[in-house]
Motif scaffolding. Structure first.
Motif, PDB file in Angstrom:
ATOM      1  N   VAL A  52       0.606  -0.997   0.154  1.00  0.00           N
ATOM      2  CA  VAL A  52      -0.033   0.353   0.156  1.00  0.00           C
ATOM      3  C   VAL A  52       1.226   1.215   0.015  1.00  0.00           C
ATOM      4  O   VAL A  52       1.790   1.589   0.599  1.00  0.00           O
ATOM      5  N   ASP A  53       0.436   2.087  -0.818  1.00  0.00           N
ATOM      6  CA  ASP A  53       1.743   3.340  -1.154  1.00  0.00           C
ATOM      7  C   ASP A  53       1.387   4.003   0.207  1.00  0.00           C
ATOM      8  O   ASP A  53       0.538   4.224   0.931  1.00  0.00           O
ATOM      9  N   ASP A  54       2.403   5.022   0.383  1.00  0.00           N
ATOM     10  CA  ASP A  54       3.063   5.998   1.404  1.00  0.00           C
ATOM     11  C   ASP A  54       1.628   7.044   1.389  1.00  0.00           C
ATOM     12  O   ASP A  54       1.198   7.092   2.411  1.00  0.00           O
ATOM     13  N   GLU A  55       1.478   7.745   0.377  1.00  0.00           N
ATOM     14  CA  GLU A  55       0.745   9.359   0.237  1.00  0.00           C
ATOM     15  C   GLU A  55      -1.271   8.067   0.663  1.00  0.00           C
ATOM     16  O   GLU A  55      -1.503   9.024   1.668  1.00  0.00           O
ATOM     17  N   LEU A  56      -1.142   7.128   0.025  1.00  0.00           N
ATOM     18  CA  LEU A  56      -2.805   6.030   0.362  1.00  0.00           C
ATOM     19  C   LEU A  56      -2.435   5.401   1.900  1.00  0.00           C
ATOM     20  O   LEU A  56      -3.663   5.867   1.847  1.00  0.00           O
ATOM     21  N   GLN A  57      -1.322   5.415   2.177  1.00  0.00           N
ATOM     22  CA  GLN A  57      -1.653   4.931   3.745  1.00  0.00           C
ATOM     23  C   GLN A  57      -1.456   5.913   4.808  1.00  0.00           C
ATOM     24  O   GLN A  57      -2.982   6.282   5.380  1.00  0.00           O
ATOM     25  N   GLY A  58      -0.882   7.101   4.098  1.00  0.00           N
ATOM     26  CA  GLY A  58      -1.257   8.166   5.241  1.00  0.00           C
ATOM     27  C   GLY A  58      -2.782   8.666   4.738  1.00  0.00           C
ATOM     28  O   GLY A  58      -3.136   9.019   6.535  1.00  0.00           O
ATOM     29  N   GLU A 116     -13.578   8.983  -1.773  1.00  0.00           N
ATOM     30  CA  GLU A 116     -12.189   9.173  -2.584  1.00  0.00           C
ATOM     31  C   GLU A 116     -11.169   8.251  -2.871  1.00  0.00           C
ATOM     32  O   GLU A 116     -10.321   8.181  -3.555  1.00  0.00           O
ATOM     33  N   ILE A 117     -10.953   8.050  -1.008  1.00  0.00           N
ATOM     34  CA  ILE A 117     -10.191   7.067  -1.038  1.00  0.00           C
ATOM     35  C   ILE A 117     -10.543   5.819  -1.548  1.00  0.00           C
ATOM     36  O   ILE A 117      -9.765   4.500  -2.347  1.00  0.00           O
ATOM     37  N   THR A 118     -11.805   5.025  -1.360  1.00  0.00           N
ATOM     38  CA  THR A 118     -12.050   3.826  -2.463  1.00  0.00           C
ATOM     39  C   THR A 118     -11.473   4.227  -3.726  1.00  0.00           C
ATOM     40  O   THR A 118     -11.635   2.579  -4.542  1.00  0.00           O
ATOM     41  N   ALA A 119     -12.459   5.181  -4.470  1.00  0.00           N
ATOM     42  CA  ALA A 119     -12.129   4.764  -5.713  1.00  0.00           C
ATOM     43  C   ALA A 119     -10.354   5.039  -5.670  1.00  0.00           C
ATOM     44  O   ALA A 119     -10.203   3.890  -6.465  1.00  0.00           O
ATOM     45  N   ARG A 120      -9.860   5.236  -5.356  1.00  0.00           N
ATOM     46  CA  ARG A 120      -7.979   4.970  -5.233  1.00  0.00           C
ATOM     47  C   ARG A 120      -8.216   3.556  -5.442  1.00  0.00           C
ATOM     48  O   ARG A 120      -7.045   3.195  -5.530  1.00  0.00           O
ATOM     49  N   PHE A 121      -8.673   2.665  -3.754  1.00  0.00           N
ATOM     50  CA  PHE A 121      -7.729   1.680  -3.855  1.00  0.00           C
ATOM     51  C   PHE A 121      -8.680   0.867  -5.128  1.00  0.00           C
ATOM     52  O   PHE A 121      -8.646  -0.160  -5.199  1.00  0.00           O
ATOM     53  N   ALA A 122      -9.426   1.635  -5.665  1.00  0.00           N
ATOM     54  CA  ALA A 122     -10.323   0.408  -6.579  1.00  0.00           C
ATOM     55  C   ALA A 122      -9.442  -0.139  -7.017  1.00  0.00           C
ATOM     56  O   ALA A 122      -9.120  -1.515  -7.475  1.00  0.00           O
ATOM     57  N   ALA A 123      -8.953   0.608  -7.998  1.00  0.00           N
ATOM     58  CA  ALA A 123      -7.808  -0.377  -8.973  1.00  0.00           C
ATOM     59  C   ALA A 123      -6.534  -0.689  -8.574  1.00  0.00           C
ATOM     60  O   ALA A 123      -5.697  -1.873  -9.120  1.00  0.00           O
ATOM     61  N   GLU A 124      -6.120   0.032  -7.401  1.00  0.00           N
ATOM     62  CA  GLU A 124      -4.435  -1.205  -6.461  1.00  0.00           C
ATOM     63  C   GLU A 124      -5.187  -1.824  -5.847  1.00  0.00           C
ATOM     64  O   GLU A 124      -4.318  -2.985  -5.587  1.00  0.00           O
ATOM     65  N   ARG A 179      -9.098  -5.898  -3.993  1.00  0.00           N
ATOM     66  CA  ARG A 179      -9.516  -7.009  -2.799  1.00  0.00           C
ATOM     67  C   ARG A 179     -10.403  -6.460  -1.609  1.00  0.00           C
ATOM     68  O   ARG A 179     -11.525  -6.191  -0.220  1.00  0.00           O
ATOM     69  N   LEU A 180      -9.210  -4.623  -1.514  1.00  0.00           N
ATOM     70  CA  LEU A 180     -10.251  -3.915  -0.264  1.00  0.00           C
ATOM     71  C   LEU A 180     -11.173  -2.878  -0.492  1.00  0.00           C
ATOM     72  O   LEU A 180     -11.758  -2.016   0.498  1.00  0.00           O
ATOM     73  N   GLU A 181     -11.849  -2.599  -1.874  1.00  0.00           N
ATOM     74  CA  GLU A 181     -12.355  -1.534  -2.114  1.00  0.00           C
ATOM     75  C   GLU A 181     -13.954  -2.007  -2.129  1.00  0.00           C
ATOM     76  O   GLU A 181     -14.412  -0.545  -1.154  1.00  0.00           O
ATOM     77  N   PRO A 182     -14.004  -2.976  -1.625  1.00  0.00           N
ATOM     78  CA  PRO A 182     -15.928  -3.343  -1.069  1.00  0.00           C
ATOM     79  C   PRO A 182     -15.719  -2.780   0.626  1.00  0.00           C
ATOM     80  O   PRO A 182     -17.036  -2.348   0.648  1.00  0.00           O
ATOM     81  N   ALA A 183     -14.730  -2.984   0.965  1.00  0.00           N
ATOM     82  CA  ALA A 183     -14.477  -2.804   2.784  1.00  0.00           C
ATOM     83  C   ALA A 183     -14.653  -1.192   2.983  1.00  0.00           C
ATOM     84  O   ALA A 183     -15.358  -1.089   3.165  1.00  0.00           O
TER      85      ALA A 183
END
Length: 124
Positions: A26-32, A96-104, A107-111
Motif C-alpha cells: 500500500v503506497d505511502d500516500e494512500l496509507q497516510g 474518494e479513497i475507495t476510488a483510489r483503492f479500487a484500481a490498486e 480486494r479492499l475496495e468493498p470494505a
C-alpha cells in the motif's frame, strides 16, 4: 441506535485494519490518507461519546435542580473538535479513497465502500 451504529463502525474499522495488514504494497500516500481518515473517525466517535455522556449528565443535573427541559442546550455540551481533525465529509473522503483503492487493491475496495456507506447513513 447511536450505540449500534458506533459499535458497527468500530467493528468494521477493525476488520478493515486486519485486511490492510494482509495487503502487500500500500503506497505511502494512500496509507497516510487512511491513517488520517481513521484518526478523524476515531475523533468523531470520541466526540459523540462525550456529547452523549454530557447530555446524560446535564439531564440528571437539570432533574435534580428542577430546571425545565427547554433551558438545556445539548449543542453546548459538545466538546471542541481536536486541532487538526476534520470530521465533516468523512463519507465523501472515504469514497474518494475507495476510488483510489479500487484500481490498486480491488480486494479492499468493498470494505472501504461499506465504510463510506456506514458513515453516510450516520449522517457524517
Amino acid at each position: 441506535m447511536l450505540n449500534d451504529d458506533t459499535a458497527n463502525l468500530k467493528s468494521h474499522l477493525k476488520t478493515l485494519h486486519a485486511n490492510l495488514a494482509q495487503t502487500d504494497q500500500v503506497d505511502d500516500e494512500l496509507q497516510g490518507l487512511l491513517m488520517q481518515l481513521d484518526g478523524d473517525i476515531q475523533a468523531l466517535l470520541d466526540k459523540r461519546a462525550a456529547a452523549a455522556q454530557a447530555t446524560i449528565s446535564d439531564a440528571a443535573l437539570a432533574e435534580q435542580a428542577e430546571v425545565s427541559a427547554t433551558a438545556a442546550d445539548p449543542a453546548a455540551a459538545l466538546p471542541a473538535e481536536p486541532a487538526g481533525t476534520t470530521t465533516y465529509g468523512l463519507a465523501e473522503r472515504t469514497q474518494e479513497i475507495t476510488a483510489r483503492f479500487a484500481a490498486e487493491h480491488p480486494r479492499l475496495e468493498p470494505a472501504l465502500r461499506e465504510l463510506g456507506r456506514m458513515l453516510s447513513n450516520m449522517g457524517i
